[in-house]
Scaffold this active site. Structure first.
Site, PDB file in Angstrom:
ATOM      1  N   GLU A   1      -5.826 -10.236   4.233  1.00 11.07           N
ATOM      2  CA  GLU A   1      -6.014 -10.053   2.778  1.00 11.07           C
ATOM      3  C   GLU A   1      -5.494 -11.257   1.995  1.00 11.07           C
ATOM      4  O   GLU A   1      -4.624 -11.137   1.123  1.00 11.07           O
ATOM      5  CB  GLU A   1      -5.324  -8.769   2.319  1.00 11.07           C
ATOM      6  CG  GLU A   1      -5.967  -7.525   2.905  1.00 11.07           C
ATOM      7  CD  GLU A   1      -5.423  -6.214   2.346  1.00 11.07           C
ATOM      8  OE1 GLU A   1      -4.290  -6.193   1.837  1.00 11.07           O
ATOM      9  OE2 GLU A   1      -6.147  -5.199   2.412  1.00 11.07           O
TER      10      GLU A   1
ATOM     11  N   GLU B   1     -10.543  -2.920   8.181  1.00  9.80           N
ATOM     12  CA  GLU B   1      -9.644  -1.876   7.672  1.00  9.80           C
ATOM     13  C   GLU B   1     -10.436  -0.940   6.780  1.00  9.80           C
ATOM     14  O   GLU B   1     -11.167  -1.399   5.898  1.00  9.80           O
ATOM     15  CB  GLU B   1      -8.511  -2.455   6.808  1.00  9.80           C
ATOM     16  CG  GLU B   1      -7.406  -3.116   7.551  1.00  9.80           C
ATOM     17  CD  GLU B   1      -6.242  -3.504   6.646  1.00  9.80           C
ATOM     18  OE1 GLU B   1      -5.946  -2.772   5.676  1.00  9.80           O
ATOM     19  OE2 GLU B   1      -5.647  -4.555   6.928  1.00  9.80           O
TER      20      GLU B   1
HETATM   21  C1  BGP Z   1      -3.865  -3.237   3.346  1.00 11.66           C
HETATM   22  C2  BGP Z   1      -2.991  -3.932   4.361  1.00 11.66           C
HETATM   23  C3  BGP Z   1      -2.509  -3.088   5.479  1.00 11.66           C
HETATM   24  C4  BGP Z   1      -2.417  -1.617   5.202  1.00 11.66           C
HETATM   25  C5  BGP Z   1      -3.441  -1.066   4.242  1.00 11.66           C
HETATM   26  C6  BGP Z   1      -3.151   0.318   3.690  1.00 11.66           C
HETATM   27  O1  BGP Z   1      -3.595  -3.753   2.093  1.00 11.66           O
HETATM   28  O2  BGP Z   1      -3.660  -5.016   4.956  1.00 11.66           O
HETATM   29  O3  BGP Z   1      -1.371  -3.682   6.012  1.00 11.66           O
HETATM   30  O4  BGP Z   1      -1.158  -1.148   5.079  1.00 11.66           O
HETATM   31  O5  BGP Z   1      -3.677  -1.891   3.158  1.00 11.66           O
HETATM   32  O6  BGP Z   1      -2.227   0.243   2.667  1.00 11.66           O
HETATM   33  P1  BGP Z   1      -0.940   1.133   2.604  1.00 11.66           P
HETATM   34  O7  BGP Z   1      -0.224   0.909   3.875  1.00 11.66           O
HETATM   35  O8  BGP Z   1      -0.183   0.637   1.445  1.00 11.66           O
HETATM   36  O9  BGP Z   1      -1.422   2.520   2.445  1.00 11.66           O
END
Ligand code: BGP
Length: 473
Positions: free
Chosen positions: A175, A367
């Site tokens: 990201e 993701e």
């Molecule tokens: C993205 C990241 C991840 C992951 C995901 C979900 O921004 O790349 O590392 O964590 O989001 O977010 P969260 O863990 O805050 O629910």
């Protein structure tokens, strides 16, 4: 390909995690501290601690560091074709600026790769996933310093030389477009956000883009079979009203997001970005060598997708973002998760089409998923979670991936985020669960760390087994 199985043969189904969110073992095997070890409450807007504190769930996380073989065996039971994981930079270079890597750290990922190979699972490796060594943050102010480019290159060279014959798919920065929004977590920038100049932030962005391009070029020599991708946080933006002024703010919000992909794919800064710099009075230090470096462009574009937002030209209508990294206005037409992330499967089809139309590069969804509270129950003597809400979220999104493929978009694969429960990046909670596999650990750090397949485990296994055909049954 038939109309029922819209997913192409060889589609890479799997799951995704990041080292700091699953591994634990934060001080084992010669590992140094990373920025995550001092972020007990998560990466967005919450204060860092001076040193690791016991309340930080990431220090132990879900103990993948010791249980990787068991976990990978569970992924294999679901039929994973690929597993996305990140390498913790501070396991390989504990401080980040050493001349020589830490062999114990390298050996750990050898073992992870051995396990994946045993099960025929293709690795997908993120080189840097919100895990800058803490020393680089404290001694150099992270990516604001040009020196980080060299440290990152040295680190990436070690990985490519060691694992290049075993790993085809690589992502340079997780990201990358979150840097301006979460400077410490994303870029190891220690200066507090309110004291940071835009100039310094954009310079940090430039350094990461150059580093990413230099590693892309390096991979062509060191590991010619490797395919290098960038990774961006995707977020479709809709106008809050049909007012052209709102449509214009959508275009501008898009530009702020898309500039990273534009540079990675086109090899130079786009005109709209140069205009922003001029108007904000920012003069970046860009050398001739930097310009040449940037021309080394990626093989594919990968992205995360969780939600969409609205934009408005009217500052009164803007609301502070609720938990997500990029902010934005909630969409009155959509429902939200328990954490306020709005659920929008069609947005995924839109993003896939937008990226494909814009870049004509193969896309990889690395993701996607629903963070939700789960309850462990007993069914016929077996402990599990009846997570129909997760199944329906994933089904709805995957059907839209199928639609995009029918639209002609080239999609390499899909890795569901947090395929095993892990610690949240934004809030550092364990109760925000994404997994097909429940991990017995709670927000206070209690629990046995036992693993229990959820209902979604068998559901996803069937999706993979039928290459997506079961989605429409
Ligand atoms: C993205 C990241 C991840 C992951 C995901 C979900 O921004 O790349 O590392 O964590 O989001 O977010 P969260 O863990 O805050 O629910």
């Amino acid at each position: 390909m038939t109309e029922t199985t819209m997913f192409p043969e060889g589609f890479l189904w799997g799951g995704a995690t990041a080292a700091n969110q699953v591994e634990g073992g934060y001080a084992e095997g010669g590992k140094g501290l990373s920025v995550q070890d001092v972020l007990p409450h998560g990466g967005i807007g919450s204060p860092r601690s001076r040193r690791p504190t016991p309340e930080n769930l990431k220090l132990e996380a879900v103990d993948f560091y010791h249980r990787y073989a068991e976990d990978i065996a569970l992924f294999a039971r679901m039929g994973f074709k690929t597993y996305r994981f990140s390498i913790a930079w501070s396991r390989i270079f504990p401080r980040g600026d050493e001349a020589e890597p830490n062999e114990e750290g390298l050996a750990f990922y050898d073992r992870v790769l051995d396990e994946l190979e045993r099960h025929g699972i293709e690795p997908l490796v993120t080189i840097s996933h919100y895990e800058t060594p803490l020393h680089l943050a404290e001694a150099y102010d992270g990516w604001t310093s040009r020196e980080l480019i060299g440290f990152y290159e040295r680190y990436a060279r070690v990985l490519l030389e060691r694992y290049g014959s075993r790993v085809t798919y690589w992502l340079t920065f997780n990201e990358i477009n979150s840097l301006l929004h979460a400077p410490f977590m994303s870029g190891g920038i220690d200066t507090p956000r309110e004291e940071l100049s835009e100039q310094a932030l954009y310079q940090a962005m430039h350094h990461e883009l150059v580093a990413s391009a230099r590693v892309t070029r390096m991979a062509r020599e060191v590991a010619p079979a490797a395919r290098i991708g960038c990774m961006v946080l995707s977020m479709p933006v809709y106008p809050l009203t049909p007012d052209p002024a709102d449509a214009l703010s959508v275009m501008q919000a898009d530009h702020r997001n898309l500039v990273y992909g534009d540079v990675h794919v086109r090899g130079r800064y786009p005109g709209y970005f140069l205009r922003t710099l001029r108007e904000e009075g920012i003069e970046l230090e860009i050398t001739e060598q930097d310009r040449e470096d940037l021309t080394h462009t990626v093989d594919f574009v990968s992205f995360s997708y969780y939600m969409s937002v609205c934009e408005s030209a009217d500052p009164e209508r803007r609301e502070p973002g609720r938990g997500n990294i990029l902010g934005g206005i909630p969409n009155p037409a959509l429902e939200a998760s328990e954490w306020g992330w709005q659920i929008d499967p069609v947005g995924l089809r839109l993003v896939l089409n937008q990226f494909w139309d814009r870049w004509q590069k193969p896309l990889f969804i690395v993701e996607n998923g629903l963070g939700a509270k789960d309850e462990l129950v007993e069914v016929d003597g077996v402990r599990t979670v009846l997570d129909d809400y997760r199944i329906s979220y994933l089904r709805d999104h995957l059907l839209q991936v199928g639609e995009a493929i029918r639209d002609g978009v080239e999609v390499l694969g899909y890795t569901a985020w947090g395929c095993i429960d892990l610690v949240s990046a934004s809030t550092a909670q364990l109760s925000k669960r994404y997994g097909f596999i429940y991990v017995d650990r709670d927000d206070d750090g209690g629990g046995t760390l036992e693993r229990y397949p959820k209902k979604s485990f068998d559901w996803y296994a069937e999706v993979i087994r039928t290459n997506g055909a079961s989605l429409t049954e």
